[in-house]
Design an enzyme around this catalytic site. Structure first.
Site, PDB file in Angstrom:
ATOM      1  N   ASP A  23       2.750   0.217   2.644  1.00 34.58           N
ATOM      2  CA  ASP A  23       1.896   1.171   1.644  1.00 34.58           C
ATOM      3  C   ASP A  23       0.664   0.412   1.364  1.00 34.58           C
ATOM      4  O   ASP A  23       0.698  -0.448   0.534  1.00 34.58           O
ATOM      5  CB  ASP A  23       2.648   1.480   0.601  1.00 34.58           C
ATOM      6  N   GLU A 186       1.164   9.438   3.729  1.00 38.70           N
ATOM      7  CA  GLU A 186       1.878   9.193   2.577  1.00 38.70           C
ATOM      8  C   GLU A 186       2.844  10.305   2.143  1.00 38.70           C
ATOM      9  O   GLU A 186       3.929   9.907   1.933  1.00 38.70           O
ATOM     10  CB  GLU A 186       0.835   8.637   1.538  1.00 38.70           C
TER      11      GLU A 186
END
Ligand code: ADP
Ligand code: MG
Length: 620
Positions: A23, A186
């Site tokens: 991430d 995401e």
């Protein structure tokens, strides 16, 4: 230092380095992987520092420092400490101009069409390089913890990231020495972290509400047959936890004397963040703030904080409503909500969502700042082939097409098409004797190309002169699993063709990336050179092996002179393997290849003629 593994027996590169999910956040970045013992994703890091602040400080000597240490420098060295670089990734100055005052470091205003660069003490950095520093730090962490080489990764991006931003993210990964298996959305992986989409028989509509440090994104997803479709995304790239902090600072400043305002602002911001976390965790905040002309008491309680920031929460809810109306859905048509981002730890966020959605499931059991990385690890595991029970497919969020006469958008790949995919369409010329044709590629949902986003342009030249409407021009769009587009155009009668990989108009070329790769990271430089050398050696070894075997079996096909020459070439290549550079080795490979190519042909002819002979004999 990054590592590569070489299989000593075969001399080949060991491809089986670990696979991780990353991430790459605006505020914080994390790396995760599947724990082989439990089969569950885990964040890699020490318990007290699972997150790497996405901050890069450039020291006086021009050396980048990443993470917590760099975060310290935000206050002491704002001009050489780069935060929120994700917002600049894949962007031109024109794209970020409106928010230029937000950055404390120098963003160069060079050319509208080119990717921005950042200047620190006379040195230039691209957002890609800076992001690659963050990724390299995550890679080092993962390697230190697992004791193994980490070579492949899935990297996440917001669903609204365009081609240019995705490509830039991929380039940053490559520069950090990672093979990027896929760039994923995401919200998609956050849902995966909760197991949504893993059961291919269920169909669900999901809202992913992601309030991070500097950005807010809300996405509506439809999951069906294991396919994630982004129905809509909305958000504000300048709305996040930082704005909540800023409201606290404003509140405090009101009680401070006038002259202290500007320079105290920065240190107050870090205190404000602390205060926010404290009151959100059920405490109250009180601290003495020392300033040159006195000591002041700063205080905050939850109720004040909530009333100071209600308008910010309202803004996110407006975005959510827009996202739902874009997807033509009402609140009660949503099956589940997923909460993402550190700022969803503020209790009123969940409260508001529960109020709006009624009794549907709000997924908040995982740490909201970790879910994206955890989900990315699940996806990485699937893509690495470790799980065959799941098929993860993505769709393209925006339509792709070309401009036709009159500035009309002609769609080749409609939005929400599953990727990877390929679409082909035929066009022709509009003018007699037209010998070239420009094909402009656009992305967007509007009818007129002027209102869509131009991705690039390709010029097909050398069309034979024919009356208008005669040439048959086939345009093919290939969209790979990352959402990166390649366009090919071919005139079918003459066979003239052109193709380009669409990177945005102001994107980097491969050679630029390669050059930066070699320039900027000395580690990466060594690794790349080493890898190329290993690859050259492997190729040479395989060649020698194949030819030696060929000689053993088919010596009868060759003259003595040919055998001698072949052996000499093989031996000379063998000696080169020991000490030579990759180019010399590859030259040897070429020479051997060149000389022995006709032999293979002879072998084929022999095979064919003996087959013919065989058939002849049969008939007799
Ligand atoms: P990003 O996705 O932008 O990289 P994160 O998801 O890591 O960001 O969120 C960072 C934000 O979360 C910061 O603004 C931080 O202050 C906020 N945050 C983290 N923990 C808490 C908490 N306990 N209470 C309130 N806000 C928090
Ligand atoms: Mg995030």
């Amino acid at each position: 230092m990054a590592k590569i593994s070489i299989n000593i027996k075969s001399g080949t590169l060991e491809k089986e380095g670990l696979v991780v999910g990353i991430d790459l956040g605006t505020t914080n970045s994390l790396v995760a992987m599947i724990n082989p013992d439990t089969g569950k994703p885990e964040i890699l890091g020490k318990t007290d520092e699972l997150m790497v602040p996405s901050v890069v400080h450039i020291t006086h000597d021009g050396i980048p420092v990443v993470g917590s240490a760099a975060r310290q420098a935000l206050i002491s060295h704002p001009e050489s400490t780069i935060f929120s670089v994700k917002r600049l990734l894949g962007r031109s100055y024109k794209d970020v101009e409106a928010h230029a005052p937000y950055y404390t470091y120098r963003i160069l205003d060079e050319a509208d069409e080119k990717l921005v660069r950042i200047e620190v003490n006379g040195k230039y950095f691209t957002p890609i390089e800076l992001s690659s520093e963050i990724l390299a730090e995550l890679k080092r962490r993962a390697e230190a913890i697992t004791g193994k080489s980490v070579s492949r990764a899935v990297i996440t991006v917001p669903a609204y990231f365009n081609d240019s931003q995705r490509q830039a993210t991929r380039d940053a990964g490559k520069m950090a020495g990672l093979e990027v298996l896929r760039i994923v959305n995401e919200p998609t992986v956050a849902s995966l972290a909760y197991g949504l989409g893993l059961n291919s028989s269920e169909a669900k509509t999901i809202v992913v509400y992601d309030l991070g440090g500097g950005t807010f994104d809300v996405s509506v997803l439809r999951i069906e047959d294991g396919v994630f479709e982004v129905l809509s995304t909305q958000g504000d790239t300048y709305l996040g936890g930082d704005d909540f902090d800023r409201e606290i600072v404003r509140h405090w400043i009101k009680s401070l004397p006038e002259n202290i305002h500007s320079d105290a602002f920065k240190s107050l911001r870090l205190l404000a963040e602390e205060a926010k976390k404290q009151v959100c965790g059920g405490g109250v905040f009180e601290e003495l703030f020392n300033h040159v002309d006195g000591q002041y008491k700063l205080a905050l309680d939850f109720n004040i904080f909530e009333s100071l920031t209600t308008h910010l929460l309202d803004k996110t809810i407006q975005c959510l409503q827009m996202a739902l109306s874009d997807a033509q859905l009402s609140y009660d048509e949503v099956d589940e909500v997923v909460m993402v981002g550190g700022s969803t730890r503020m209790p009123f966020v969940k409260q508001r969502l529960v109020d709006l959605f009624g009794h549907i499931k709000v997924n908040d059991t995982l740490n909201p700042d970790e879910v994206v990385a955890l989900g990315a690890a699940v996806e990485a595991d699937v893509l690495a082939g470790n799980r065959t029970d799941i098929l993860l497919l993505d769709v393209t969020p925006l339509s792709l097409g070309i401009e036709t006469l009159g500035g009309l958008m002609d769609v080749l790949i409609p939005r929400n098409t599953r990727i990877p995919c390929k679409y082909v369409k035929n066009y022709t010329t509009s003018v007699d004797g037209q010998v070239k044709m420009s094909i402009a590629v656009y992305q967007g949902e509007r009818e007129l190309t002027a209102e869509n986003r131009k991705l690039g342009e390709l010029l097909l030249t050398g069309i034979p002169a024919m009356p208008a409407g005669m040439p048959k021009i086939e345009v093919a769009f290939l969209l790979n699993a990352d959402g990166i587009l390649t366009v090919e155009a071919k005139e079918m009668r003459s066979g003239v063709q052109q193709h380009i990989e669409i990177k945005p108009q102001y994107g980097l070329s491969d050679t630029d990336v390669e050059r930066m790769l070699l320039d900027s990271l000395s580690n990466a430089k060594d690794d790349v050179a080493r890898r190329m050398l290993v690859e050259a050696r492997t190729e040479a070894e395989q060649m020698i092996y194949t030819i030696t075997r060929f000689l053993g079996k088919n010596a009868a096909l060759l003259s003595d002179g040919e055998i001698k020459e072949t052996l000499e070439l093989c031996n000379s290549l063998k000696t080169k393997l020991v000490n030579s550079d990759k180019d010399t080795i590859l030259q040897g490979v070429d020479a051997l290849n060149e000389f022995t190519r006709p032999f293979a042909e002879r072998l084929m002819n022999k095979a064919v003629s003996s087959a013919l002979q065989g058939s002849h004999i049969d008939k007799v």
